[in-house]
Design a protein around this motif. Structure first.
Motif, mmCIF file in Angstrom:
data_model
loop_
_atom_site.group_PDB
_atom_site.id
_atom_site.type_symbol
_atom_site.label_atom_id
_atom_site.label_comp_id
_atom_site.label_asym_id
_atom_site.label_seq_id
_atom_site.Cartn_x
_atom_site.Cartn_y
_atom_site.Cartn_z
ATOM 1 N N VAL A 1 2.417 11.405 0.572
ATOM 2 C CA VAL A 1 2.899 10.793 1.808
ATOM 3 C C VAL A 1 1.693 10.235 2.563
ATOM 4 C CG1 VAL A 1 4.065 11.190 4.012
ATOM 5 C CG2 VAL A 1 4.892 12.330 1.941
ATOM 6 N N LEU A 2 1.728 8.925 2.845
ATOM 7 C CA LEU A 2 0.675 8.249 3.591
ATOM 8 C C LEU A 2 1.332 7.501 4.751
ATOM 9 C CD1 LEU A 2 -1.274 6.649 0.591
ATOM 10 C CD2 LEU A 2 -1.782 8.809 1.738
ATOM 11 N N ASP A 3 0.841 7.692 5.947
ATOM 12 C CA ASP A 3 1.415 7.047 7.137
ATOM 13 C C ASP A 3 2.920 7.292 7.237
ATOM 14 O OD1 ASP A 3 -0.849 5.999 8.314
ATOM 15 O OD2 ASP A 3 -0.625 4.013 7.449
ATOM 16 N N GLY A 4 3.361 8.463 6.805
ATOM 17 C CA GLY A 4 4.784 8.786 6.855
ATOM 18 C C GLY A 4 5.616 8.105 5.794
ATOM 19 N N GLN A 5 4.970 7.408 4.865
ATOM 20 C CA GLN A 5 5.662 6.687 3.793
ATOM 21 C C GLN A 5 5.489 7.439 2.474
ATOM 22 O OE1 GLN A 5 7.259 3.811 4.922
ATOM 23 N NE2 GLN A 5 6.389 4.506 6.857
ATOM 24 N N GLN A 6 6.545 7.468 1.676
ATOM 25 C CA GLN A 6 6.474 8.075 0.353
ATOM 26 C C GLN A 6 5.827 7.074 -0.602
ATOM 27 O OE1 GLN A 6 6.203 10.881 -1.613
ATOM 28 N NE2 GLN A 6 8.055 11.521 -0.592
ATOM 29 N N VAL A 7 4.636 7.395 -1.076
ATOM 30 C CA VAL A 7 3.871 6.496 -1.933
ATOM 31 C C VAL A 7 3.752 7.122 -3.319
ATOM 32 C CG1 VAL A 7 1.637 5.362 -2.262
ATOM 33 C CG2 VAL A 7 2.589 5.601 0.044
ATOM 34 N N GLN A 8 4.145 6.370 -4.325
ATOM 35 C CA GLN A 8 4.001 6.816 -5.703
ATOM 36 C C GLN A 8 3.068 5.851 -6.411
ATOM 37 O OE1 GLN A 8 7.605 7.024 -8.036
ATOM 38 N NE2 GLN A 8 6.641 8.376 -9.520
ATOM 39 N N PHE A 9 2.166 6.396 -7.214
ATOM 40 C CA PHE A 9 1.260 5.527 -7.946
ATOM 41 C C PHE A 9 1.168 5.962 -9.402
ATOM 42 C CE2 PHE A 9 -1.303 8.846 -6.022
ATOM 43 C CZ PHE A 9 -2.093 9.286 -7.063
ATOM 44 N N TRP A 10 0.853 4.985 -10.234
ATOM 45 C CA TRP A 10 0.645 5.203 -11.665
ATOM 46 C C TRP A 10 -0.703 4.591 -11.995
ATOM 47 C CZ3 TRP A 10 2.531 1.555 -15.930
ATOM 48 C CH2 TRP A 10 2.212 2.057 -17.182
ATOM 49 N N LEU A 11 -1.606 5.422 -12.481
ATOM 50 C CA LEU A 11 -2.931 4.977 -12.917
ATOM 51 C C LEU A 11 -2.960 4.974 -14.431
ATOM 52 C CD1 LEU A 11 -5.198 7.074 -10.545
ATOM 53 C CD2 LEU A 11 -4.919 4.597 -10.514
ATOM 54 N N ARG A 12 -3.596 3.947 -14.998
ATOM 55 C CA ARG A 12 -3.752 3.923 -16.454
ATOM 56 C C ARG A 12 -5.067 3.244 -16.806
ATOM 57 N NH1 ARG A 12 -0.595 0.512 -14.412
ATOM 58 N NH2 ARG A 12 -0.339 -1.636 -15.041
ATOM 59 N N GLN A 13 -5.728 3.823 -17.788
ATOM 60 C CA GLN A 13 -6.991 3.296 -18.271
ATOM 61 C C GLN A 13 -6.719 2.365 -19.439
ATOM 62 O OE1 GLN A 13 -10.313 4.303 -17.102
ATOM 63 N NE2 GLN A 13 -10.761 2.417 -18.172
ATOM 64 N N LEU A 14 -7.207 1.132 -19.321
ATOM 65 C CA LEU A 14 -7.154 0.168 -20.411
ATOM 66 C C LEU A 14 -8.589 -0.169 -20.798
ATOM 67 C CD1 LEU A 14 -4.351 -2.173 -19.017
ATOM 68 C CD2 LEU A 14 -4.111 -0.275 -20.617
ATOM 69 N N ALA A 15 -8.766 -0.935 -21.847
ATOM 70 C CA ALA A 15 -10.112 -1.294 -22.305
ATOM 71 C C ALA A 15 -10.887 -2.058 -21.236
ATOM 72 C CB ALA A 15 -10.024 -2.125 -23.584
ATOM 73 N N THR A 16 -10.192 -2.770 -20.365
ATOM 74 C CA THR A 16 -10.851 -3.600 -19.351
ATOM 75 C C THR A 16 -11.008 -2.922 -17.995
ATOM 76 O OG1 THR A 16 -8.704 -4.587 -18.868
ATOM 77 C CG2 THR A 16 -10.147 -5.775 -20.413
#
Length: 97
Positions: free
Chosen positions: A19-34
């Motif tokens: 939760v950031l600034d009262g907002q539900q934030v979802q993130f997806w991180l992924r490592q690629l070659a670049t």
């Protein structure tokens, strides 16, 4: 300014939500070659997809009115762009208001 350090794991692909600034934030991180890339949703709406993560560069860049702060990675040992191997210790994922 207040800084929130978002905890991450040193794995090449991960999803999390916070939760950031009262907002539900979802993130997806992924490592690629670049590099390390992020997708971001706010309250279930996709607001960013395939954004390259760069050291000390705001990922939001004022594009998301619901989030008034800065969201960025910071290399704690130099000026290298983040990669998954250092997500637990070397690279901090920060939301700063």
């Amino acid at each position: 300014m207040t800084k929130l350090i978002i905890p991450l794991s040193a794995i090449p692909s991960q999803q999390s939500q916070v939760v950031l600034d009262g907002q539900q934030v979802q993130f997806w991180l992924r490592q690629l070659a670049t590099g390390l890339y992020i997708d971001l949703t706010v309250n279930g709406a996709l607001v960013m997809a395939g954004c390259l993560c760069v050291d000390r560069v705001d990922l939001l860049r004022g594009r998301i009115p619901a989030l008034t702060g800065l969201l960025y990675f910071r290399d704690m040992q130099g000026r290298k762009d983040p990669d998954y191997t250092g997500l637990k210790n070397r690279f901090q994922f920060i939301y700063e208001v």
